[in-house]
Design a protein around this motif. Structure first.
Motif, PDB file in Angstrom:
ATOM      1  N   PHE A 197       0.787  -1.254   0.172  1.00 22.17           N
ATOM      2  CA  PHE A 197      -0.072   0.007   0.059  1.00 22.17           C
ATOM      3  C   PHE A 197       0.735   1.392  -0.072  1.00 22.17           C
ATOM      4  O   PHE A 197       0.657   2.275  -0.734  1.00 22.17           O
ATOM      5  N   ALA A 198       1.913   1.402   0.813  1.00 22.98           N
ATOM      6  CA  ALA A 198       2.823   2.436   0.645  1.00 22.98           C
ATOM      7  C   ALA A 198       3.357   2.606  -0.493  1.00 22.98           C
ATOM      8  O   ALA A 198       3.717   3.633  -0.977  1.00 22.98           O
ATOM      9  N   MET A 199       3.827   1.563  -1.276  1.00 27.70           N
ATOM     10  CA  MET A 199       4.475   1.756  -2.535  1.00 27.70           C
ATOM     11  C   MET A 199       3.302   2.262  -3.487  1.00 27.70           C
ATOM     12  O   MET A 199       3.828   3.336  -4.293  1.00 27.70           O
ATOM     13  N   LEU A 200       2.343   1.849  -3.491  1.00 28.63           N
ATOM     14  CA  LEU A 200       1.348   2.226  -4.354  1.00 28.63           C
ATOM     15  C   LEU A 200       0.977   3.871  -4.209  1.00 28.63           C
ATOM     16  O   LEU A 200       0.865   4.591  -5.130  1.00 28.63           O
ATOM     17  N   PHE A 201       0.715   4.236  -2.693  1.00 27.14           N
ATOM     18  CA  PHE A 201       0.591   5.452  -2.487  1.00 27.14           C
ATOM     19  C   PHE A 201       1.580   6.337  -3.097  1.00 27.14           C
ATOM     20  O   PHE A 201       1.284   7.246  -3.362  1.00 27.14           O
ATOM     21  N   THR A 202       2.665   5.995  -2.846  1.00 29.93           N
ATOM     22  CA  THR A 202       4.062   6.796  -3.170  1.00 29.93           C
ATOM     23  C   THR A 202       4.017   7.046  -4.596  1.00 29.93           C
ATOM     24  O   THR A 202       4.336   8.163  -5.111  1.00 29.93           O
ATOM     25  N   ALA A 203       3.572   5.825  -5.387  1.00 27.69           N
ATOM     26  CA  ALA A 203       3.915   5.960  -6.912  1.00 27.69           C
ATOM     27  C   ALA A 203       2.649   7.138  -7.331  1.00 27.69           C
ATOM     28  O   ALA A 203       2.835   7.924  -8.107  1.00 27.69           O
ATOM     29  N   VAL A 204       1.425   6.924  -6.587  1.00 23.46           N
ATOM     30  CA  VAL A 204       0.371   7.986  -7.053  1.00 23.46           C
ATOM     31  C   VAL A 204       0.517   9.133  -6.695  1.00 23.46           C
ATOM     32  O   VAL A 204       0.587  10.222  -7.414  1.00 23.46           O
ATOM     33  N   ALA A 205       1.150   9.563  -5.553  1.00 23.11           N
ATOM     34  CA  ALA A 205       1.600  10.681  -5.060  1.00 23.11           C
ATOM     35  C   ALA A 205       2.785  11.246  -6.144  1.00 23.11           C
ATOM     36  O   ALA A 205       2.805  12.323  -6.262  1.00 23.11           O
ATOM     37  N   GLU A 206       3.430  10.577  -6.400  1.00 22.80           N
ATOM     38  CA  GLU A 206       4.448  11.101  -7.555  1.00 22.80           C
ATOM     39  C   GLU A 206       3.904  11.399  -8.675  1.00 22.80           C
ATOM     40  O   GLU A 206       4.381  12.434  -9.250  1.00 22.80           O
ATOM     41  N   TRP A 207       3.019  10.722  -9.125  1.00 20.76           N
ATOM     42  CA  TRP A 207       2.113  10.935 -10.425  1.00 20.76           C
ATOM     43  C   TRP A 207       1.602  12.394 -10.255  1.00 20.76           C
ATOM     44  O   TRP A 207       1.754  13.107 -11.160  1.00 20.76           O
ATOM     45  N   LEU A 208       0.673  12.672  -9.263  1.00 21.24           N
ATOM     46  CA  LEU A 208       0.111  13.754  -8.904  1.00 21.24           C
ATOM     47  C   LEU A 208       0.963  14.854  -8.838  1.00 21.24           C
ATOM     48  O   LEU A 208       0.673  15.961  -9.407  1.00 21.24           O
ATOM     49  N   LEU A 217      -7.889   6.054  -2.240  1.00 20.00           N
ATOM     50  CA  LEU A 217      -7.323   5.075  -1.006  1.00 20.00           C
ATOM     51  C   LEU A 217      -7.888   3.943  -1.086  1.00 20.00           C
ATOM     52  O   LEU A 217      -7.129   3.122  -0.611  1.00 20.00           O
ATOM     53  N   ALA A 218      -9.140   3.858  -1.140  1.00 17.47           N
ATOM     54  CA  ALA A 218      -9.812   2.571  -0.801  1.00 17.47           C
ATOM     55  C   ALA A 218      -9.371   1.862  -2.123  1.00 17.47           C
ATOM     56  O   ALA A 218      -9.115   0.374  -1.793  1.00 17.47           O
ATOM     57  N   ALA A 219      -9.227   2.028  -3.223  1.00 19.86           N
ATOM     58  CA  ALA A 219      -8.811   1.254  -4.307  1.00 19.86           C
ATOM     59  C   ALA A 219      -7.406   1.039  -4.176  1.00 19.86           C
ATOM     60  O   ALA A 219      -7.171  -0.294  -4.380  1.00 19.86           O
ATOM     61  N   LEU A 220      -6.674   1.871  -3.629  1.00 17.02           N
ATOM     62  CA  LEU A 220      -5.191   1.353  -3.444  1.00 17.02           C
ATOM     63  C   LEU A 220      -5.102   0.288  -2.272  1.00 17.02           C
ATOM     64  O   LEU A 220      -4.272  -0.726  -2.511  1.00 17.02           O
ATOM     65  N   ALA A 221      -5.808   0.324  -1.510  1.00 22.22           N
ATOM     66  CA  ALA A 221      -5.821  -0.756  -0.351  1.00 22.22           C
ATOM     67  C   ALA A 221      -6.202  -2.029  -0.842  1.00 22.22           C
ATOM     68  O   ALA A 221      -5.908  -3.053  -0.400  1.00 22.22           O
ATOM     69  N   VAL A 222      -7.462  -2.007  -1.791  1.00 22.33           N
ATOM     70  CA  VAL A 222      -7.738  -3.270  -2.316  1.00 22.33           C
ATOM     71  C   VAL A 222      -6.733  -3.954  -3.044  1.00 22.33           C
ATOM     72  O   VAL A 222      -6.411  -5.212  -3.035  1.00 22.33           O
ATOM     73  N   ILE A 223      -6.178  -3.082  -3.725  1.00 27.39           N
ATOM     74  CA  ILE A 223      -5.015  -3.697  -4.714  1.00 27.39           C
ATOM     75  C   ILE A 223      -3.938  -4.079  -3.966  1.00 27.39           C
ATOM     76  O   ILE A 223      -3.249  -5.172  -4.409  1.00 27.39           O
TER      77      ILE A 223
END
Length: 668
Positions: free
Chosen positions: A97-108, A145-151
């Protein structure tokens, strides 16, 4: 690898490989969006990914230390517990989850600024209230965030077999675990020696290539650590006497007399000819208003009808440039007339942000009410401390009654509410017979781009285009209301941007992306016209005081560009690392590790080449930035109370003065 037969290392490798994979995917996605700008051949592409892998490994060397220590030093009896194995499975899910969150934050972040995490991201962490509200208003954050948690959970389930296999492997002995832990520490230390914010990408070449090769989290922590850069340590420097002579040649003019004894002290007495003008001043700093949005600069969307009309009624500066890429840099340049020194702006240097000879101090010494009027909360970017410590009283969102705020978002009240408060402040000063200098900072032209409904034909929150048009609408409404006031005829209105809407480009300092408008509007006093000479935000304060014929003691690095004998213009532009001087055709850039470059034909083909301090343009560049850094650190920019003749001259001046078209400052 034989070492990976052990449980601790297999488990750790599983997580680190996932991190490295996601970093590579993030780099690839960002690259696909900028293939044209990155201008990559096969060799550049290979170097980009190789450099990126170095950054990625450097980051995980640091990031993995806490988990590695825990795994390697965890007692065997705990390792075998069922709850502990379940916890380690959960750690995999949380890490994903932390990895995905970081990737999305970087993209934004990339989508907004065109760069990896940098100094801006550090500031956003510090001022989390505004930033979190901005994110919540700009994006569907909770569903995301919910989608990232599910993934993350699904991915952890898919990896459950591999995780269980790692946990079931033999454990390292206590002795071997100690040696491996020491190896991790040594690797992290070596990484810190080999890697920095520019290694091995350097400071030259295509900026998109360098940013794509970087690692966002690594750059974030590096920017946090390097929030102030010592000029002599990181940048090219010259002998002080040489710099002093060059600096005085740059800033000297017939009406200036230097009074400092230090070779780099620029303190000088400015004698502006003519009777001092007892005029009110309203200086509006507009959030993110790039010159390219004006219809008079070629935009066909009719976003700025009021400003396009104002251009015909004002003294308009068509070749005017922002000093930096953030609001605090614009405020610093306008208030202190200082180039953007490396590291964080003076506005945010807590404990060293006050006591300067600011524009507000100059007006206060003349008997003006100097006020900084901000649409948001003034603790953001340390604005309250900076302005209150430099000759201003502060009026921000917290100073305004809730019933007087008809619309606000994460960044503050709408521009029209800010202008309404400004009119009240001006009315109050006028009623007491006190001249006023009101320096405003707007907020509406900023993500989430929301504003009161029904004002323009673009729905609120629809993007930058609507925010620009609303900004223009609010300015038109403000001037229309001001024209009904008894103090209007005796007031100068100045409209200038704090910075542009985006400064990213294929170069470190793309000059065109620093281009902003400047209007000085005062019917009956300032004749409409266009000043086509090159200037930047540091020139605004001395030019404004020159228009008012004010004599003063200056520590400004800017010049009155309206004087008939003014030297050819130059623009000082930069970000927190790269420091530039643009002379209207070519650009010199100073970068950390004492790098010196120049871009010939900076607004055109922009041919980049290495340079030395013997290059006249580079020498001028060093002069300004070395001088500014020295003067700041040696308190040579501090305010010294002037003689009482300041206020005496103002009191003797007539309340209104008719236009003096024969004055070179007005005959444009």
């Amino acid at each position: 690898m034989p070492a990976l037969k052990f449980a601790q290392l297999r488990y750790l490798a599983l997580i680190l490989v996932a991190w490295l994979t996601l970093f590579t995917l993030t780099r690839s996605v960002l690259l696909l969006g900028h293939l044209g700008e990155a201008d990559l051949g096969l060799s550049e592409l290979a170097r980009l990914y190789a450099t990126g892998l170095g950054y990625d490994l450097g980051f995980v060397c640091y990031a993995a230390l806490p988990l590695a220590f825990y795994l390697l030093l965890c007692p065997r009896r705990i390792w075998q517990q069922r709850w502990h194995r379940g916890m380690l499975h959960a750690v995999v899910a949380v890490s994903l989850f932390a990895m995905l969150f970081t990737a999305v934050a970087e993209w934004l972040f990339w989508d907004e600024f065109g760069v990896r995490f940098n100094f801006i991201a550090v500031d956003y962490l510090v001022y989390s209230d505004e930033v979190i509200n901005n994110i919540l208003e700009s994006y569907p954050i909770y569903p995301l965030l919910a989608a990232l948690a599910v993934i993350a959970v699904v991915a952890a389930v898919l990896l459950r077999k591999a995780t269980s296999a790692a946990l079931n492997a033999p454990l390292l002995s206590w002795r071997d675990s100690t040696w491996v832990a020491a190896g991790f520490v040594l690797t992290a230390c070596v990484s810190s020696l080999l890697l920095n914010q520019d290694f091995p990408r350097g400071s030259d070449g295509n900026a998109y290539q360098r940013e794509l090769a970087s690692n966002g989290p690594y750059q974030f922590f590096a920017a946090f650590r390097n929030n102030e850069l010592d000029y002599p340590q990181f940048y090219a420097a010259l002998e002080q006497n040489e710099i002093g002579k060059q600096l005085r040649a740059e800033l000297g003019e017939p009406n200036a007399r230097f009074i400092g004894s230090d070779p780099l002290d620029i303190r000088r007495v400015i004698d502006n000819p003519g009777q001092v003008q007892r005029r009110n001043v309203v200086l509006v700093t507009i959030e993110s208003l790039s010159a390219k949005y004006l219809g008079s600069f070629g935009d066909s969307r009719n976003l700025t009808p009021n400003l396009d009309s104002l251009r015909q009624q004002s003294l308009f500066f068509s070749q005017f440039y922002a000093s930096g890429t953030r609001t605090d840099r614009g405020l610093e340049a306008i208030s202190l007339s200082i180039p953007p020194t490396p590291g964080r702006s003076i506005v945010k240097r807590i404990g060293r942000e006050s006591g300067f000879a600011s524009l507000g101090q100059q007006f206060q010494a003349l008997g003006y009410d100097s006020a900084f009027v901000y649409g948001g909360r003034g603790y953001f970017d340390n604005m309250n401390a900076f302005f209150s410590g430099n000759g201003y009283r502060v009026v921000d969102q917290s100073s305004v009654a809730e019933q007087d705020i008809h619309f606000k978002n994460a960044w503050g009240m709408s521009d029209e509410d800010l202008y309404s408060q400004t009119l009240k402040l001006a009315d109050a000063d006028h009623a007491t017979g006190k001249p006023f200098y009101l320096q405003l900072m707007t907020t509406s032209n900023h993500r989430p781009y929301t504003y009161p409904s029904g004002r323009i034909d673009i729905p609120s929150g629809d993007g930058r285009e609507g925010a620009v048009k609303y900004t223009d609408h609010a300015i038109g409404q403000f001037l229309e209301q001001a024209r009904q006031k008894p103090w209007f005829a005796n007031t100068l209105f100045v409209f200038v941007a704090d910075h542009t809407a985006g400064s990213a480009g294929t170069e470190d300092l793309p000059v065109a992306n620093y281009h902003i408008p400047l209007f000085i509007y005062a019917p009956g006093f300032i004749e409409p016209g266009e000043h086509a000479g090159l200037a930047s935000q540091i020139d605004l304060a001395p030019t404004l005081l020159g228009l008012l014929n004010v004599d003063y003691t200056s520590t400004f690095f800017g010049r009155n560009v309206l004087r008939a004998d003014a030297a050819p213009g130059r623009a000082l532009i930069g970000n927190y690392q790269h420091l530039g001087l643009f002379d209207g055709h070519d650009l010199a850039i100073l970068s950390p590790r004492k790098s010196m470059r120049r871009h010939d034909d900076a607004l055109g083909a922009s041919h980049e080449s290495r340079a030395t301090a013997s290059d006249p343009l580079v020498k001028r560049n060093i002069t300004y930035y070395q001088g500014a850094s020295y003067d700041f650190s040696h308190h040579l920019l501090d305010w010294q109370q002037p003689a009482a003749t300041y206020s005496e001259r103002l009191a003797a001046a007539p309340a209104q003065v008719q236009p003096q078209s024969e004055d070179p400052a007005h005959a444009l």
